[in-house]
Design a protein around this motif. Structure first.
Motif, short mmCIF file in Angstrom:
data_model
loop_
_atom_site.label_atom_id
_atom_site.label_comp_id
_atom_site.label_asym_id
_atom_site.label_seq_id
_atom_site.Cartn_x
_atom_site.Cartn_y
_atom_site.Cartn_z
N ARG A 173 -19.43 -14.51 -29.78
CA ARG A 173 -18.37 -15.18 -29.88
C ARG A 173 -17.42 -14.77 -28.69
NH1 ARG A 173 -17.30 -14.04 -36.07
NH2 ARG A 173 -18.26 -12.18 -35.22
N VAL A 174 -17.25 -13.54 -28.51
CA VAL A 174 -16.49 -12.72 -27.58
C VAL A 174 -16.99 -13.49 -26.25
CG1 VAL A 174 -15.48 -10.80 -26.64
CG2 VAL A 174 -15.77 -10.91 -28.88
N GLN A 175 -18.37 -13.39 -25.99
CA GLN A 175 -18.99 -13.92 -24.86
C GLN A 175 -18.52 -15.39 -24.64
OE1 GLN A 175 -22.99 -13.07 -25.33
NE2 GLN A 175 -22.58 -10.88 -25.54
N GLU A 176 -18.33 -16.29 -25.64
CA GLU A 176 -18.20 -17.51 -25.71
C GLU A 176 -16.78 -17.74 -25.24
OE1 GLU A 176 -18.34 -20.05 -29.21
OE2 GLU A 176 -20.40 -19.41 -29.01
N ARG A 177 -15.92 -16.82 -25.67
CA ARG A 177 -14.42 -16.96 -25.35
C ARG A 177 -14.31 -16.59 -24.07
NH1 ARG A 177 -9.93 -14.86 -29.17
NH2 ARG A 177 -8.88 -16.51 -27.88
N TYR A 178 -15.04 -15.61 -23.52
CA TYR A 178 -14.71 -14.98 -22.04
C TYR A 178 -15.08 -16.23 -21.14
CZ TYR A 178 -15.40 -12.57 -17.83
OH TYR A 178 -14.97 -12.00 -16.30
N ARG A 179 -15.97 -17.09 -21.64
CA ARG A 179 -16.44 -18.22 -20.81
C ARG A 179 -15.38 -19.39 -20.76
NH1 ARG A 179 -21.68 -17.31 -22.33
NH2 ARG A 179 -21.39 -18.64 -24.00
N ASP A 180 -15.04 -19.60 -21.94
CA ASP A 180 -14.38 -20.96 -22.21
C ASP A 180 -12.76 -20.63 -22.53
OD1 ASP A 180 -16.80 -21.93 -22.40
OD2 ASP A 180 -16.75 -21.89 -24.59
N ASP A 181 -12.13 -19.37 -22.91
CA ASP A 181 -10.77 -19.25 -23.06
C ASP A 181 -10.62 -17.83 -22.50
OD1 ASP A 181 -8.43 -20.01 -24.32
OD2 ASP A 181 -9.17 -19.22 -26.23
N ARG A 182 -10.82 -17.59 -21.57
CA ARG A 182 -10.66 -16.30 -20.83
C ARG A 182 -9.19 -15.61 -20.97
NH1 ARG A 182 -13.70 -15.27 -15.30
NH2 ARG A 182 -15.35 -16.57 -16.68
N ALA A 183 -8.20 -16.28 -20.56
CA ALA A 183 -6.98 -15.85 -20.65
C ALA A 183 -6.31 -15.31 -21.89
CB ALA A 183 -5.84 -16.74 -19.78
N ALA A 184 -6.35 -16.18 -22.88
CA ALA A 184 -6.05 -16.23 -24.24
C ALA A 184 -6.97 -14.91 -24.73
CB ALA A 184 -6.33 -17.49 -24.96
N LEU A 185 -8.23 -14.88 -24.59
CA LEU A 185 -8.98 -13.73 -25.20
C LEU A 185 -8.34 -12.37 -24.61
CD1 LEU A 185 -11.69 -12.55 -26.51
CD2 LEU A 185 -12.62 -12.69 -24.07
N LEU A 186 -8.06 -12.39 -23.38
CA LEU A 186 -7.57 -10.93 -22.72
C LEU A 186 -6.21 -10.60 -23.25
CD1 LEU A 186 -9.01 -11.11 -19.13
CD2 LEU A 186 -10.12 -10.03 -21.05
N THR A 187 -5.43 -11.56 -23.82
CA THR A 187 -4.12 -11.06 -24.36
C THR A 187 -4.39 -10.34 -25.70
OG1 THR A 187 -4.00 -13.20 -25.75
CG2 THR A 187 -3.13 -13.65 -23.53
N GLN A 188 -5.44 -10.24 -26.21
CA GLN A 188 -5.92 -9.58 -27.42
C GLN A 188 -6.05 -7.97 -26.98
OE1 GLN A 188 -8.93 -11.37 -29.64
NE2 GLN A 188 -7.80 -13.07 -29.94
N TYR A 189 -6.21 -7.68 -25.70
CA TYR A 189 -6.40 -6.14 -25.41
C TYR A 189 -5.23 -5.66 -24.58
CZ TYR A 189 -11.06 -7.74 -26.77
OH TYR A 189 -11.97 -8.07 -27.44
N PRO A 190 -4.86 -4.48 -24.85
CA PRO A 190 -3.84 -3.58 -24.17
C PRO A 190 -4.36 -3.44 -22.75
CG PRO A 190 -4.95 -2.34 -25.80
CD PRO A 190 -5.53 -3.33 -25.83
N LEU A 191 -4.04 -4.47 -21.39
CA LEU A 191 -4.65 -4.08 -20.33
C LEU A 191 -3.42 -4.22 -19.41
CD1 LEU A 191 -7.28 -6.91 -20.55
CD2 LEU A 191 -7.70 -4.54 -20.92
N THR A 192 -3.59 -3.41 -18.21
CA THR A 192 -2.75 -3.29 -17.09
C THR A 192 -2.94 -4.61 -16.39
OG1 THR A 192 -4.10 -2.30 -15.50
CG2 THR A 192 -2.85 -0.68 -16.98
N ASP A 193 -2.14 -5.02 -15.50
CA ASP A 193 -2.39 -6.27 -14.68
C ASP A 193 -3.63 -6.16 -13.94
OD1 ASP A 193 -0.06 -7.14 -15.84
OD2 ASP A 193 1.37 -6.86 -14.08
N GLU A 194 -3.67 -4.71 -13.21
CA GLU A 194 -4.83 -4.54 -12.48
C GLU A 194 -6.18 -4.68 -13.31
OE1 GLU A 194 -5.46 -0.49 -11.01
OE2 GLU A 194 -5.95 -1.20 -9.15
#
Ligand SMILES: [Fe+2]
Lengths: 108, 275
Positions: free
Chosen positions: A18-39
């Protein structure tokens, strides 16, 4: 520095369709769920294996992200070397590079 | 009944996934040694196979990392990796939850092992099974030692885990086989992939074959990282097998195959009587 969040993303991507699917289809929203630096976020969005390697992601996690992106083995190894040329030495973790740039121990 | 078989072997994903890139004669010699180990394993007629692996963040992550884990399910899945990439088909693998539970209860008397009713096998278990039980005809009980996310399981605790597995195997009526999987010196998943320290590997395997507890436990993680790379942390699985079997080891194959990213190893160990 949120290397933990970057690695958590890779961990979940590698094991969850499901995460793989979201990486393909809804990448920006998926990545808001992780504490990430801009880089880190930009590197994941672009599938920039070289930069993620330099940021210090565990190699066992990164290897499967490269496979998921469809990179052949030689391209994946080259992407890590290119990452070091562009961004400098690995900044964290235990997956540093110890061979010379042209050493190519396994021929790739 | 007892521990009936003990061995160790490599588990690097390139062993299957990059088979086509290896020198054929060398690769086939290694595969033959694995098949010979499979024959020896089957000859002992085990009721279950415990695979002590060093997994690579397939099931356990730094949000909750156990020093040791044992599977407790009737069924597992694997490989977690892309089957095309690993060149091993995804499938279900039979376990034995009731036997797992009895073993875990025994192990817990001396080692605080985590248990897992869900477990997706990665290459650390799937690559060895591909050669050792190609028909998937022996129920598998997965075990994991943290060799990946520092702080790592101390070597003397890996030894204690092996001893606990031996006590547990001897305490149940079933015939138990034990295989430890991992690399010796190697630098996988880096641009160094393929590099090995052959002298270091020889020394490690010599200590393992002599079952020299003190020498095996004298490695420090700082020195191992320097001389044997992060892949060298996986010696914990080999150490646990030496502790469990207690006998002398025989090395059946030990040669680097660079495109497999590891010094490929196949070895078995006599099972000594417990005193
Ligand atoms: Fe490994």
């Amino acid at each position: 520095m949120s290397l933990y969040g970057l690695q958590k993303f890779l961990y979940e991507l590698n094991r969850d369709a499901r995460v793989q699917e979201r990486y393909r289809d809804d990448r920006a929203a998926l990545l808001t769920q992780y504490p990430l630096t801009d880089e880190e976020r930009a590197a994941i969005e672009a599938g920039d294996i070289g930069l993620i390697y330099v940021l210090g992601a565990n190699g066992q996690l990164l290897m499967h992200f490269a496979a998921y992106l469809g990179m052949p083995w030689a391209d994946y190894i080259k992407a890590m070397r290119d990452g070091i040329v562009t961004h400098g030495p690995v900044r964290a973790g235990v997956y540093t590079m110890t061979t010379g740039m042209d050493e190519k121990v396994a021929g790739v | 009944m007892s521990l009936v078989f003990a061995g160790i072997c490599s588990h690097a994903p390139g062993i299957t996934g990059r088979a086509h890139m290896a020198e054929p004669a060398l690769r086939d010699e290694f595969y033959a040694a694995l098949r010979q180990m499979s024959a020896e394993l089957h000859a002992t007629k085990p009721d279950a196979l415990i695979v002590v692996a060093a997994e690579h963040f397939a099931n356990f992550f730094m949000n909750n990392m156990p020093a040791f884990a044992l599977g407790m399910s009737d069924e597992y899945q694997g490989p977690i990796e892309d089957p095309e990439w690993l060149k091993i088909e995804r499938r279900k693998i039979r376990g034995n939850a009731a036997l797992s539970k009895r073993l875990i209860v025994e192990v817990m008397n001396s080692v605080d092992v985590a248990y897992a009713e869900e477990w997706k096998f990665d290459h650390g278990i799937m690559v060895p099974l591909h050669f050792l039980t190609p028909a998937y005809d022996i129920p598998v009980i997965p075990a994991n030692i943290n060799c990946q996310g520092p702080p790592l399981t101390p070597l003397h605790r890996a030894w204690a885990f092996g001893e606990a597995l031996r006590h547990a195997a001897d305490a149940v009526p079933e015939r138990i086989a034990l295989v430890g999987t991992g690399g010796i010196s190697h630098w996988p998943a880096t641009p160094d992939s393929g590099k090995v320290n052959e002298a270091w590997d020889r020394e490690l395997l010599d200590r393992w074959s002599r079952n020299d507890r003190q020498a095996l436990l004298s490695y420090t993680d700082v020195a191992t990282y320097r001389d044997a790379g992060q892949g060298g942390f996986e010696i914990r699985t080999f150490i646990s097998v030496a502790a469990a079997a207690g006998g002398r080891g025989t090395i059946h194959f030990s040669k680097p195959i660079p495109i497999f990213a590891v010094g490929c190893t196949v070895a078995t160990m006599n099972i000594a009587c417990r005193t």
